[in-house]
Design a protein around this motif. Structure first.
Motif, PDB file in Angstrom:
ATOM      1  N   MET A  14       0.838  -1.050   0.046  1.00 52.73           N
ATOM      2  CA  MET A  14      -0.139  -0.065   0.099  1.00 52.73           C
ATOM      3  C   MET A  14       0.964   1.394  -0.056  1.00 52.73           C
ATOM      4  SD  MET A  14      -1.316   0.401   3.886  1.00 52.73           S
ATOM      5  CE  MET A  14      -1.816  -1.119   4.127  1.00 52.73           C
ATOM      6  N   HIS A  29      -9.564   3.206  -3.458  1.00 49.43           N
ATOM      7  CA  HIS A  29      -9.341   3.516  -4.982  1.00 49.43           C
ATOM      8  C   HIS A  29     -10.643   2.780  -5.683  1.00 49.43           C
ATOM      9  CE1 HIS A  29      -8.205  -0.885  -5.699  1.00 49.43           C
ATOM     10  NE2 HIS A  29      -7.663  -0.711  -4.553  1.00 49.43           N
ATOM     11  N   SER A  34      -5.986   1.539  -8.805  1.00 48.90           N
ATOM     12  CA  SER A  34      -5.249   1.032  -7.821  1.00 48.90           C
ATOM     13  C   SER A  34      -4.639   2.191  -6.881  1.00 48.90           C
ATOM     14  CB  SER A  34      -3.685   0.693  -8.267  1.00 48.90           C
ATOM     15  OG  SER A  34      -3.088   1.760  -8.729  1.00 48.90           O
ATOM     16  N   PRO A  35      -4.175   1.828  -6.161  1.00 46.71           N
ATOM     17  CA  PRO A  35      -3.817   3.062  -4.879  1.00 46.71           C
ATOM     18  C   PRO A  35      -2.941   4.006  -5.649  1.00 46.71           C
ATOM     19  CG  PRO A  35      -3.485   0.916  -3.750  1.00 46.71           C
ATOM     20  CD  PRO A  35      -3.607   0.390  -5.254  1.00 46.71           C
ATOM     21  N   GLU A  55      -4.692  -1.462  -1.015  1.00 44.75           N
ATOM     22  CA  GLU A  55      -5.343  -2.252  -1.987  1.00 44.75           C
ATOM     23  C   GLU A  55      -6.387  -2.943  -1.527  1.00 44.75           C
ATOM     24  OE1 GLU A  55      -3.541  -4.042  -5.894  1.00 44.75           O
ATOM     25  OE2 GLU A  55      -2.666  -4.768  -4.272  1.00 44.75           O
ATOM     26  N   GLN A  59      -7.765  -7.722  -5.843  1.00 42.76           N
ATOM     27  CA  GLN A  59      -7.397  -6.861  -6.696  1.00 42.76           C
ATOM     28  C   GLN A  59      -5.760  -6.800  -6.863  1.00 42.76           C
ATOM     29  OE1 GLN A  59      -9.790  -3.444  -7.772  1.00 42.76           O
ATOM     30  NE2 GLN A  59     -10.803  -3.698  -5.965  1.00 42.76           N
ATOM     31  N   GLU A  60      -5.362  -6.755  -8.299  1.00 41.70           N
ATOM     32  CA  GLU A  60      -3.835  -6.803  -8.638  1.00 41.70           C
ATOM     33  C   GLU A  60      -2.979  -7.678  -7.705  1.00 41.70           C
ATOM     34  OE1 GLU A  60      -1.036  -3.637 -10.734  1.00 41.70           O
ATOM     35  OE2 GLU A  60      -2.496  -2.807  -9.435  1.00 41.70           O
ATOM     36  N   ASN A  61      -2.208  -6.908  -6.387  1.00 44.24           N
ATOM     37  CA  ASN A  61      -1.354  -7.770  -5.752  1.00 44.24           C
ATOM     38  C   ASN A  61      -2.085  -8.495  -4.628  1.00 44.24           C
ATOM     39  OD1 ASN A  61       1.110  -6.425  -6.833  1.00 44.24           O
ATOM     40  ND2 ASN A  61      -0.033  -4.740  -6.166  1.00 44.24           N
ATOM     41  N   ARG A  62      -3.603  -8.716  -4.721  1.00 43.18           N
ATOM     42  CA  ARG A  62      -4.034  -9.604  -3.532  1.00 43.18           C
ATOM     43  C   ARG A  62      -4.787 -10.538  -4.285  1.00 43.18           C
ATOM     44  NH1 ARG A  62      -6.407  -6.140   1.009  1.00 43.18           N
ATOM     45  NH2 ARG A  62      -6.221  -8.150   2.284  1.00 43.18           N
TER      46      ARG A  62
END
Length: 274
Positions: A14, A29, A34-35, A55, A59-62
């Protein structure tokens, strides 16, 4: 200086400016973004607030943290409360756009005394109308099955950004940055997408919100049209409504200079004492 932080207790990467002596602002976001959509706001507010942009789950990295077919707005709110409590933040303001606002109103209704102020952009509290829900469900299924085709990316760009912003030379670099971001998204974002499309109405929660709230509504927002912002304004007890020309669903990206300034001034405004 904005920097990425990874927490060792299962929390995601984050943005956290880590200025613990300043009032905290949690930035939530949009779906598909994204953040990093808050970078300009964070730079403009440096030294005035501690900014934290987590985040969302799924989403994306999670992506690996999701085992179900849907991440609901309540799931996202529960997850954020865990992050905020782990950081030891008791009271904070929120700046949120689109899906971020879906989560923010649930957070502000659940623990109203912990929210100092809110800024909601491109946001609503109602459920998705049945016709739009059916269309968006088809989009979710297509993404889950085939990923993001050129046609799908173009559709999402039309949802996220106003036609006037997309035609503006001044906004071209910002808009194209997010096009490239969307082109690289994983089909595994589908559970988060489904959570937004199938969200329950939160209109009955709005009366419980006590935080002074600025509602920013783009005239060209077709995903969350101005009438949906009017509903927020009607039901949140202490609300202001700012209708913004030449903006659509993403005012923070479409018109960052004036939106950032207005957001920071609102967050910095003294709270009236009854």
């Amino acid at each position: 200086m904005v920097r990425g932080v990874r927490y060792d207790k299962g929390y995601p990467a984050m943005i956290d400016t880590s200025e613990t002596g300043l009032d905290a602002v949690i930035c939530l976001h949009s779906l598909f973004l994204s953040p990093h959509m808050f970078e300009d706001l964070i730079a403009a507010g440096a030294g005035r607030f501690r900014f934290i942009a987590p985040e969302f789950l799924g989403q994306e990295n999670r992506l690996d943290e999701v085992a179900s077919t849907i991440v609901t707005m309540d799931d996202a709110a529960d997850d954020l409360w865990r992050v905020i409590d782990e950081l030891g933040i008791e009271r904070f303001s929120i700046v949120a756009q689109s899906m971020g606002g879906d989560v923010a109103v649930r957070m502000a209704a659940r623990q109203p005394h912990r929210i100092h102020r809110m800024v909601l952009m491109g946001t609503s509290a109602c459920a998705e109308p049945l016709d739009q829900r059916a269309a968006f469900t088809g989009l979710v299924d297509e993404v889950a099955d085939k990923g993001y085709s050129e046609e799908t990316v173009e559709l999402l760009m039309g949802i996220l950004f106003a036609a006037s912003a997309r035609a503006s030379e001044a906004a071209e670099a910002r808009i194209q940055r997010w096009r490239r971001h969307i082109e690289l998204l994983s089909p595994r974002l589908a559970p988060a997408m489904r959570g937004v499309v199938e969200r329950d109405s939160a209109v009955d929660l709005l009366a419980s919100i006590i935080a002074p709230t600025l509602i920013v509504s783009g005239v060209e927002d077709h995903a969350r049209p101005p009438a949906w912002s009017d509903e927020l304004f009607e039901h949140i007890p202490d609300a202001e409504l700012w209708r913004l020309k030449r903006a659509g669903h993403s005012p923070l990206i479409e018109q960052p200079d004036i939106v950032n300034a207005a957001t920071l001034d609102f967050l910095d405004r003294p709270t009236a004492v009854a």
